[in-house]
Design a protein around this motif. Sequence first.
Motif, PDB file in Angstrom:
ATOM      1  N   SER A 163       0.910  -1.270  -0.047  1.00  0.00           N
ATOM      2  CA  SER A 163      -0.007   0.030  -0.029  1.00  0.00           C
ATOM      3  C   SER A 163       0.882   1.231  -0.094  1.00  0.00           C
ATOM      4  N   GLY A 164       1.808   1.178   0.755  1.00  0.00           N
ATOM      5  CA  GLY A 164       2.939   2.602   0.733  1.00  0.00           C
ATOM      6  C   GLY A 164       3.630   2.767  -0.530  1.00  0.00           C
ATOM      7  N   PHE A 165       3.884   1.402  -0.880  1.00  0.00           N
ATOM      8  CA  PHE A 165       4.743   1.534  -2.268  1.00  0.00           C
ATOM      9  C   PHE A 165       3.869   2.079  -3.271  1.00  0.00           C
ATOM     10  N   PHE A 166       2.781   1.591  -3.615  1.00  0.00           N
ATOM     11  CA  PHE A 166       2.143   2.202  -4.546  1.00  0.00           C
ATOM     12  C   PHE A 166       1.362   3.586  -4.236  1.00  0.00           C
ATOM     13  N   GLU A 167       1.547   4.083  -3.066  1.00  0.00           N
ATOM     14  CA  GLU A 167       1.149   5.472  -2.686  1.00  0.00           C
ATOM     15  C   GLU A 167       2.316   6.286  -3.047  1.00  0.00           C
ATOM     16  N   GLY A 168       3.518   5.688  -2.561  1.00  0.00           N
ATOM     17  CA  GLY A 168       4.784   6.474  -3.321  1.00  0.00           C
ATOM     18  C   GLY A 168       4.668   6.577  -4.841  1.00  0.00           C
ATOM     19  N   VAL A 169       4.446   5.861  -5.429  1.00  0.00           N
ATOM     20  CA  VAL A 169       4.465   5.899  -6.882  1.00  0.00           C
ATOM     21  C   VAL A 169       3.339   6.825  -7.374  1.00  0.00           C
ATOM     22  N   ARG A 170       2.363   6.722  -6.748  1.00  0.00           N
ATOM     23  CA  ARG A 170       1.084   7.816  -7.227  1.00  0.00           C
ATOM     24  C   ARG A 170       1.282   9.003  -6.708  1.00  0.00           C
ATOM     25  N   VAL A 171       1.806   9.491  -5.371  1.00  0.00           N
ATOM     26  CA  VAL A 171       1.834  10.670  -4.679  1.00  0.00           C
ATOM     27  C   VAL A 171       2.962  11.226  -5.065  1.00  0.00           C
ATOM     28  N   PRO A 172       2.962  12.666  -5.600  1.00  0.00           N
ATOM     29  CA  PRO A 172       4.482  13.335  -5.800  1.00  0.00           C
ATOM     30  C   PRO A 172       4.997  13.610  -4.511  1.00  0.00           C
ATOM     31  N   CYS A 173       6.443  13.906  -4.440  1.00  0.00           N
ATOM     32  CA  CYS A 173       6.958  14.570  -3.270  1.00  0.00           C
ATOM     33  C   CYS A 173       8.321  15.413  -3.834  1.00  0.00           C
ATOM     34  N   PRO A 174       7.834  16.105  -4.451  1.00  0.00           N
ATOM     35  CA  PRO A 174       8.934  17.212  -5.165  1.00  0.00           C
ATOM     36  C   PRO A 174       9.840  17.749  -3.922  1.00  0.00           C
ATOM     37  N   PRO A 175      11.010  18.305  -4.229  1.00  0.00           N
ATOM     38  CA  PRO A 175      11.622  18.679  -5.656  1.00  0.00           C
ATOM     39  C   PRO A 175      12.422  17.299  -6.116  1.00  0.00           C
ATOM     40  N   ARG A 176      12.542  17.111  -7.623  1.00  0.00           N
ATOM     41  CA  ARG A 176      13.326  16.093  -8.075  1.00  0.00           C
ATOM     42  C   ARG A 176      14.671  16.663  -8.307  1.00  0.00           C
ATOM     43  N   ARG A 177      15.536  16.247  -7.695  1.00  0.00           N
ATOM     44  CA  ARG A 177      17.012  16.740  -7.732  1.00  0.00           C
ATOM     45  C   ARG A 177      18.036  15.452  -8.038  1.00  0.00           C
ATOM     46  N   PRO A 178      17.896  14.972  -8.937  1.00  0.00           N
ATOM     47  CA  PRO A 178      18.899  13.790  -8.944  1.00  0.00           C
ATOM     48  C   PRO A 178      20.089  13.938  -8.916  1.00  0.00           C
ATOM     49  N   MET A 179      20.951  12.980  -7.874  1.00  0.00           N
ATOM     50  CA  MET A 179      22.439  13.284  -7.720  1.00  0.00           C
ATOM     51  C   MET A 179      23.163  13.051  -8.824  1.00  0.00           C
ATOM     52  N   ARG A 180      24.521  13.298  -8.995  1.00  0.00           N
ATOM     53  CA  ARG A 180      25.437  13.405  -9.967  1.00  0.00           C
ATOM     54  C   ARG A 180      25.896  11.981 -10.067  1.00  0.00           C
ATOM     55  N   TRP A 181      26.219  11.530 -11.222  1.00  0.00           N
ATOM     56  CA  TRP A 181      26.726  10.117 -11.341  1.00  0.00           C
ATOM     57  C   TRP A 181      28.338  10.072 -10.359  1.00  0.00           C
ATOM     58  N   SER A 182      28.982  11.281 -10.508  1.00  0.00           N
ATOM     59  CA  SER A 182      30.053  11.063  -9.629  1.00  0.00           C
ATOM     60  C   SER A 182      29.624  10.754  -8.043  1.00  0.00           C
ATOM     61  N   THR A 183      28.526  11.146  -7.556  1.00  0.00           N
ATOM     62  CA  THR A 183      28.020  10.740  -6.471  1.00  0.00           C
ATOM     63  C   THR A 183      27.637   9.395  -6.408  1.00  0.00           C
ATOM     64  N   VAL A 184      27.129   8.884  -7.293  1.00  0.00           N
ATOM     65  CA  VAL A 184      26.865   7.364  -7.344  1.00  0.00           C
ATOM     66  C   VAL A 184      28.043   6.488  -7.237  1.00  0.00           C
ATOM     67  N   TRP A 185      29.069   6.938  -7.998  1.00  0.00           N
ATOM     68  CA  TRP A 185      30.572   6.160  -8.035  1.00  0.00           C
ATOM     69  C   TRP A 185      30.961   6.406  -6.652  1.00  0.00           C
TER      70      TRP A 185
END
Length: 292
Positions: A259-281
């Motif tokens: 229920s929580g998983f699909f709530e997260g998919v359905r409900v937005p939680c801005p802002p979207r600020r993707p991390m840099r690929w250098s941070t992933v690495w």
Amino acid sequence: MGVTLGVVVLTMGNRPAELTALLASVRAQEGGDSGVRTVVLGQGVKLPELPEWVDAVELPENLGIPGGRNAGVERLRELGGTDVLVVLDDDGLLPRTDTFRLIREAFEQDSELGIVSFRIADETGFTQRRHVPRFGASDPLRSGPVTTFLGGGHAIRMGVIDRVGLFPAEFFYAHEETDFAWRALDAGRRIDYRADLVLQHPRTDPARHAAYFRMTARNRVWLAKRHLPAPLVPVYLTSWALYTLARRPPLTGLKAWWSGFFEGVRVPCPPRRPMRWSTVWRMTRLGRPPVI
């Protein structure tokens, strides 16, 4: 003058004896009687009588863990003079008197250090596996750089909060530390787990809270949607779904999780600020790529 500390403690008013003991351990710190602001916030409750050196704030409602911490940060900003925020659980205890001195030294010696995570141990000294912020079986007595931190006991440089923003109040409970940690890492700051900074805390099961399964699932989805590069979002969520199924939660918990998983998919939680690929690495080199 050196680094100044400000302590924030949230309480629901149902642990007066534990809160009294925690405040006594704060006061017992080396230099604890001078230069340390201590703010206790009642989450929609009337606070018990507190020592005169404590700044007592009664919030009109329960803002959740991240919202309450944000209110504590704002109160410290109003009072002024805080370089490092220290957050402690109201049922925790500082068994050592040198903890604040060690925190000051850590932040004074390293300008790139953004967050310090305490070791949480019960009264026997045992640290639960979930309280070691590293992937896989890991020695709780080994300090070092990590990719997240523990909510029950941690310290954050106020300048990092100024740079990356406050905790995500919308999360209310669960994974707000990871959300903040990812933003701090993406801003180039380091997070250290310090085994010598101990918060004594009763051994607990997070699933004791009725909302645990729903909120952890919802907030995992929000975490991915807010901060991961697009190709990693489905990988991260799939890995966590498989991990949850492998742990075989009770049927009621599993239903709440989905229920929580699909709530997260359905409900937005801005802002979207993707991390840099250098941070992933960088996170991958630290042993915790943001897909597991």
